[in-house]
Scaffold this active site. Structure first.
Site, short mmCIF file in Angstrom:
data_model
loop_
_atom_site.label_atom_id
_atom_site.label_comp_id
_atom_site.label_asym_id
_atom_site.label_seq_id
_atom_site.Cartn_x
_atom_site.Cartn_y
_atom_site.Cartn_z
CG ASP A 160 54.73 62.93 15.31
OD1 ASP A 160 54.43 64.06 14.87
OD2 ASP A 160 55.91 62.61 15.57
CG HIS A 161 54.80 65.21 19.24
ND1 HIS A 161 55.65 64.91 20.27
CD2 HIS A 161 55.45 64.87 18.10
CE1 HIS A 161 56.79 64.41 19.77
NE2 HIS A 161 56.68 64.40 18.45
CG HIS A 198 56.03 69.67 18.51
ND1 HIS A 198 56.49 68.65 19.31
CD2 HIS A 198 56.11 69.23 17.24
CE1 HIS A 198 56.87 67.64 18.55
NE2 HIS A 198 56.64 67.95 17.28
CG HIS A 254 54.86 68.28 13.88
ND1 HIS A 254 56.23 68.35 13.99
CD2 HIS A 254 54.51 69.13 12.88
CE1 HIS A 254 56.69 69.21 13.09
NE2 HIS A 254 55.68 69.70 12.41
#
Ligand SMILES: [Zn+2]
Length: 166
Positions: free
Chosen positions: A67-68, A63, A65
């Site tokens: 941090d991904h 996804h 975000h």
């Protein structure tokens, strides 16, 4: 049956809780080198753990975000300027991913999204629940309830006779 190695290069959250690096899981097999998620700290963790960027042929994103997927601009920049990649790079993830990746590149390194790389970047935006063959890997995305400004996915990845779900 082939062996695979799974290395957790990052298993933390967006807040650096416990000093852990952001999500990035390296799948290594005879058939592929694959990152599952590429958080903003991914380049740091790859170099800490001795993972060579040219050994990665694909990055799968759950996804959108930071941090991904926030490590992708750094991965592309290193591939262009430092590790001098020549092989194609596949980036697969939810619909809207290509636009968000290019926007992130522009925010961090203005002009970088318009640079012609010395390697091909292939963006694959995955539909939900449709098994998709990408190189040596079968991937199926399942919708997850998690607001990220685009569909969020859980990923089922079949590689070298093994199944991994994130
Ligand atoms: Zn998230």
């Amino acid at each position: 049956m082939n062996k695979i190695k799974v290395k957790f290069l990052g298993s933390g959250d967006a807040f650096g809780s416990g000093g852990r690096l952001q999500t990035c899981i390296y799948i290594e097999s005879d058939d592929t080198g694959l990152l599952l998620d590429c958080g903003a700290s991914a380049l740091i963790s790859m170099k800490q753990f001795g993972v060579r960027l040219p050994d990665i042929d694909s990055i799968f994103i759950t996804h959108l975000h930071g941090d991904h997927f926030g490590g992708i601009p750094f991965f592309i920049l290193d591939s262009q300027l430092i590790s001098r990649r020549t092989d194609p790079l596949l980036i697969a993830g939810p619909p809207g991913m290509k636009k968000r990746v290019l926007e992130a590149m522009e925010v961090h390194f203005p002009g970088s999204s318009r640079v012609k790389q010395k390697f091909e970047i292939i963006f694959e935006e995955l539909p939900p629940t449709v098994p998709t063959r990408l190189g040596a890997v079968n991937v199926t995305a399942y919708s997850a309830v998690h607001g990220s400004g685009a569909p969020s996915y859980a990923l089922r990845v079949e590689v070298s006779g093994k199944t991994i779900v994130l």
